[in-house]
Every structure is written in C-alpha cells, then in structure tokens.
Design a protein around this motif. Structure first.
Motif, short mmCIF file in Angstrom:
data_model
loop_
_atom_site.label_atom_id
_atom_site.label_comp_id
_atom_site.label_asym_id
_atom_site.label_seq_id
_atom_site.Cartn_x
_atom_site.Cartn_y
_atom_site.Cartn_z
N LEU A 53 0.82 -1.20 0.00
CA LEU A 53 0.00 0.00 0.00
C LEU A 53 0.86 1.25 0.00
O LEU A 53 2.06 1.21 0.20
N VAL A 54 0.17 2.35 -0.16
CA VAL A 54 0.82 3.65 -0.03
C VAL A 54 1.21 3.81 1.44
O VAL A 54 0.47 3.40 2.34
N LEU A 55 2.38 4.38 1.69
CA LEU A 55 2.84 4.58 3.06
C LEU A 55 1.94 5.59 3.76
O LEU A 55 1.56 6.60 3.16
N SER A 56 1.60 5.33 5.02
CA SER A 56 0.75 6.26 5.76
C SER A 56 1.48 7.56 6.06
O SER A 56 0.88 8.62 6.15
N CYS A 57 2.79 7.47 6.20
CA CYS A 57 3.61 8.66 6.43
C CYS A 57 4.65 8.71 5.30
O CYS A 57 5.51 7.84 5.22
N VAL A 60 11.06 10.96 2.90
CA VAL A 60 11.80 12.00 2.17
C VAL A 60 12.91 11.31 1.38
O VAL A 60 13.76 10.63 1.95
N LEU A 61 12.86 11.49 0.06
CA LEU A 61 13.85 10.88 -0.83
C LEU A 61 14.69 11.96 -1.51
O LEU A 61 14.19 13.04 -1.83
N LEU A 89 20.21 10.07 3.02
CA LEU A 89 18.78 10.38 2.99
C LEU A 89 17.97 9.17 2.53
O LEU A 89 16.90 8.88 3.10
N LEU A 90 18.47 8.45 1.55
CA LEU A 90 17.79 7.25 1.06
C LEU A 90 17.69 6.20 2.17
O LEU A 90 16.64 5.58 2.36
N LEU A 91 18.77 5.99 2.91
CA LEU A 91 18.75 5.02 4.01
C LEU A 91 17.74 5.43 5.08
O LEU A 91 17.04 4.58 5.64
N GLY A 92 17.64 6.72 5.34
CA GLY A 92 16.63 7.21 6.29
C GLY A 92 15.22 6.91 5.80
O GLY A 92 14.35 6.53 6.59
N ALA A 93 15.01 7.04 4.49
CA ALA A 93 13.70 6.74 3.91
C ALA A 93 13.39 5.25 4.02
O ALA A 93 12.26 4.86 4.32
N VAL A 94 14.40 4.40 3.79
CA VAL A 94 14.20 2.96 3.91
C VAL A 94 13.81 2.61 5.34
O VAL A 94 12.85 1.86 5.57
N GLN A 145 7.68 11.29 -0.71
CA GLN A 145 7.02 10.31 -1.56
C GLN A 145 6.22 9.34 -0.69
O GLN A 145 6.77 8.79 0.26
N PRO A 146 4.97 9.10 -1.04
CA PRO A 146 4.16 8.16 -0.26
C PRO A 146 4.22 6.71 -0.77
O PRO A 146 3.69 5.82 -0.14
N HIS A 147 4.86 6.48 -1.91
CA HIS A 147 4.88 5.14 -2.51
C HIS A 147 6.20 4.43 -2.23
O HIS A 147 7.27 4.97 -2.49
N ILE A 148 6.11 3.20 -1.75
CA ILE A 148 7.31 2.42 -1.45
C ILE A 148 8.13 2.18 -2.71
O ILE A 148 9.36 2.15 -2.67
N THR A 149 7.47 2.06 -3.85
CA THR A 149 8.20 1.81 -5.10
C THR A 149 9.12 2.99 -5.46
O THR A 149 10.13 2.80 -6.13
N SER A 150 8.79 4.19 -4.99
CA SER A 150 9.63 5.37 -5.27
C SER A 150 11.01 5.23 -4.62
O SER A 150 12.00 5.75 -5.14
N ILE A 151 11.07 4.53 -3.48
CA ILE A 151 12.36 4.33 -2.80
C ILE A 151 13.28 3.50 -3.69
O ILE A 151 14.45 3.81 -3.88
N PHE A 152 12.72 2.44 -4.28
CA PHE A 152 13.51 1.55 -5.14
C PHE A 152 13.88 2.23 -6.45
O PHE A 152 14.99 2.04 -6.95
N LEU A 153 12.97 3.03 -6.98
CA LEU A 153 13.26 3.80 -8.20
C LEU A 153 14.41 4.77 -7.94
O LEU A 153 15.35 4.87 -8.74
N THR A 154 14.37 5.46 -6.81
CA THR A 154 15.43 6.42 -6.47
C THR A 154 16.78 5.70 -6.33
O THR A 154 17.79 6.18 -6.85
N TYR A 155 16.78 4.55 -5.67
CA TYR A 155 18.04 3.80 -5.53
C TYR A 155 18.58 3.39 -6.90
O TYR A 155 19.77 3.57 -7.17
N ARG A 156 17.71 2.84 -7.75
CA ARG A 156 18.17 2.42 -9.08
C ARG A 156 18.74 3.61 -9.84
O ARG A 156 19.80 3.52 -10.47
#
Length: 176
Positions: A53-57, A60-61, A89-94, A145-156
């Motif tokens: 699902l979309v993250l409730s909180c 920051v990416l 910042l990415l690790l904090g988001a994870v 970003q509220p979507h978990i997939t955005s974290i993986f997109l940012t990392y890639r």
C-alpha cells in the motif's frame, strides 16, 4: 581511526569476496553493471509484492537526477560527498518505510535495499581526498514520496546515474 576500521571491516565482511576491493569495483565495469541489474531486480520484485500500500507517512527521498555537464565540472570529492548525502537520505527513507510495512515481501525487499545502499555508503566513506571525516551535515534536494516503489526507483537511478559516473571518473585515475 578504530571506528572507520570497524566500518570498513564490516563492509568487507558483507560484500562478496570478488567485490571486496574498492579499486576492483571502480576498475571492473562489470561490477557496477551487476549492481545496476540488482537494483532493477529489487525494483521489479517490490512491484510484485501483494498488498503493498501507499505509506501512511511519506518518506523523504533525495532527488538524484543531475546534469552531466555540471557533474563533469565537480571534483571527485564533491561528487563523493553529494552521493554520500543522497545515500544517507535514502537510508533514512528505507528505515522510515520499514517501520510502516508489515507485509513480508515488502520488508524483505526493504531489508535487501538497506544492505545494498549501506554497503555503498560505507565504501564511499573509505574514499577521501580531503582531510577530516565525512559528516552527514548535508541537505540534498529532496521530496516526500508516499509510494514504497519510489524508494527503489530512487536507488536504481542513483546507482545507474551518479554512482556509475563517479566510478567511471575514478577509473580514469585508478585503473591505468
């Protein structure tokens, strides 16, 4: 310094033996291509997780897009620090997402992403051209970003972009 040595030892113990040398990572282009492939695989797998699902909180990416022309004009130390800021910042988001995701598939993928990104962070902390330790006192461009997939997109995008070009630039000096 003992803490730095501990971090480097920890990094080397968690990386495949073939990748243990920072010089090898920089000089063997196949390794960065392998990490790009792994980033794409993680992104694909997290997209296949059920009930993600979309993250409730929102998290920051870092915004990891960049101008190649501007990138080329920066020193290697400036590039390194910029990537370190993005990774921190990415690790904090994870970590923020891990606290919100309970589904096993999502937690497994986030854990793997954390390990990969943290390995790059530890590795880049071992490269330094200026005196003094790296301090995470930076504020990279970012967005929520509220979507978990955005974290993986940012990392890639980070691995495929800044990291790949940074290693390419280092190779010019280290791999003669």
């Amino acid at each position: 310094s003992p803490p730095g040595l501990l971090l480097l030892t920890s990094f080397l113990l968690h990386v495949e033996e073939a990748c243990a040398s920072p010089t090898r990572l920089v000089c063997d282009n196949r390794l960065i291509q392998k990490y790009i492939g792994e980033a794409k695989d993680m992104e694909k797998r997290v997209g296949q997780c059920q009930a993600l699902l979309v993250l409730s909180c929102p998290v920051v990416l870092p915004l990891v897009d960049f101008s190649l022309q501007q990138w080329k004009s920066k020193s290697n130390e400036t590039k390194r620090r910029e990537i370190l800021c993005d990774l921190a910042l990415l690790l904090g988001a994870v970590v923020g997402a891990q606290g919100q995701v309970t589904e096993e598939c999502g937690t497994r993928q986030l854990s793997q992403l954390y390990q990969h990104a943290n390995s790059f962070l530890l590795l880049l902390q071992t490269f330094s051209w200026e005196a003094g330790p790296w301090e995470p006192s930076c504020s990279p461009r970012s967005m929520e970003q509220p979507h978990i997939t955005s974290i993986f997109l940012t990392y890639r995008q980070l691995v495929q972009g800044k990291l790949r070009f940074f290693f390419h630039d280092l190779a010019k000096d280290l791999c003669k």
